[in-house]
Design an enzyme around this catalytic site. Structure first.
Site, PDB file in Angstrom:
ATOM      1  N   SER A   1       0.795  -1.223   0.000  1.00 49.16           N
ATOM      2  CA  SER A   1       0.000   0.000   0.000  1.00 49.16           C
ATOM      3  C   SER A   1       0.830   1.277   0.000  1.00 49.16           C
ATOM      4  CB  SER A   1      -0.945   0.018   1.212  1.00 49.16           C
ATOM      5  OG  SER A   1      -0.220  -0.122   2.422  1.00 49.16           O
TER       6      SER A   1
ATOM      7  N   ASP B   1      -2.238   8.721   7.535  1.00 53.59           N
ATOM      8  CA  ASP B   1      -3.244   7.973   8.274  1.00 53.59           C
ATOM      9  C   ASP B   1      -2.561   7.093   9.319  1.00 53.59           C
ATOM     10  OD1 ASP B   1      -2.220   5.794   6.885  1.00 53.59           O
ATOM     11  OD2 ASP B   1      -3.955   5.559   5.566  1.00 53.59           O
TER      12      ASP B   1
ATOM     13  N   HIS C   1       0.305   5.055   6.909  1.00 55.08           N
ATOM     14  CA  HIS C   1       1.025   5.541   5.732  1.00 55.08           C
ATOM     15  C   HIS C   1       1.512   6.981   5.881  1.00 55.08           C
ATOM     16  CE1 HIS C   1      -1.953   2.480   4.430  1.00 55.08           C
ATOM     17  NE2 HIS C   1      -0.886   2.000   3.811  1.00 55.08           N
TER      18      HIS C   1
END
Length: 285
Positions: free
Chosen positions: A40, A250, A253
């Protein structure tokens, strides 16, 4: 007969990032193509097209991605890969998942990264990129995962500190990764392998955020609960307003601001950032 690709680079940032080069680069491009494998941290939208709960194709993700909005990137804007593409003179890479339906040109590269992806033993056996003529590899360290808002939210670290045992595991992996780079350079003399020390740079920024224009390092800009890290950024959540001052976007990340710093150091930083050379130097080898 000459292989179609004359060089190749890979970055591991708890992901794999790949740069490939062949003869005849366009003026302004240091590598004519870039291929990315990862999770991600560098997913640019592949998970939008697969059955997965790990998605970021909704606001406020992409809130600072001018002209694009929420694309599936787990960030408020650009990822490290996007910034490296800018520095290398390459366009934004398409997600691999879109190349089947859109018939998109992948001559300048493609992004295979998928959120929640792991590293399997089979991956190393199946990704025989060296046999395809690839000769330039950049492997990047795992960052200090114990400093993520999600880990800080566990309460396992003293105030102002990171979760030590998690960082110890990351450092143990990185030590072996750097040794692997030396071994690969010795065994494959026609190739170039580089270690990107993202752990060191991450720690440097954590210890001196003001120098890098950051002021918030212990919580996410978008999230819920302690350190804004117990639950990550949900659809239509209201994020912080001073996003460029946050290290984390977040619960897991980094922010666009952090990604740009790392990309620039990977591109032109010293040997403590990339060993034994940076991306700009690797392009000239």
């Amino acid at each position: 007969m000459e292989k179609p690709w004359s060089s190749f680079a890979i970055i591991l940032i708890s992901c794999l990032f790949v740069v490939a080069q062949k003869n005849g680069s366009v003026v302004g491009q240091q590598f004519p193509a870039m291929f990315v494998f990862g999770d991600s941290l560098v997913d640019c939208g592949n998970n939008n097209y697969i059955s997965s709960l790990a998605r970021a194709n909704y606001l406020p993700y992409g809130i600072d991605f001018i002209g694009a909005g929420p694309t599936g990137r787990f960030c408020n804007g650009k990822t490290i890969i996007d910034f490296l593409g800018d520095l290398l003179g390459l366009p934004l890479l398409p997600p691999f998942s879109t190349t089947f339906t859109d018939r998109r040109d992948i001559l300048m590269g493609v992004n295979y990264a998928s959120a929640a992806a792991g590293i399997l033993n089979e991956s190393g056996k199946n990704l025989e990129v060296y046999n395809l003529g690839m000769r330039k590899f950049l492997l990047a360290a795992i960052g200090p995962l114990g400093c993520m808002p999600n880990q800080l939210a566990t309460g396992l670290a003293p105030p102002g500190k990171c979760v030590a045992y998690v960082n110890d595991m990351a450092q143990a992996f990185n030590t072996r990764l750097m040794a692997l780079v030396d071994q690969l350079n010795s065994n494959y003399t026609e190739a170039t392998f580089v270690y990107g020390n993202t752990y060191r740079l991450f720690t440097e920024i954590l210890n001196n955020p003001d120098f890098y224009g950051l002021s918030v390092t212990d919580r996410g800009c978008c999230g819920i609960g302690r350190n804004r890290g117990q639950i990550t950024c949900l659809p239509f959540s209201i994020p912080c307003f001073n996003r460029d001052q946050y290290l984390f976007w977040d619960a897991y990340h980094p922010s666009q601001a952090f990604n740009e710093i790392v990309a620039r150091r990977a591109y032109s930083g010293g040997s403590s950032d990339c060993y034994p050379m940076n991306l700009k130097q690797m392009a000239l080898v």
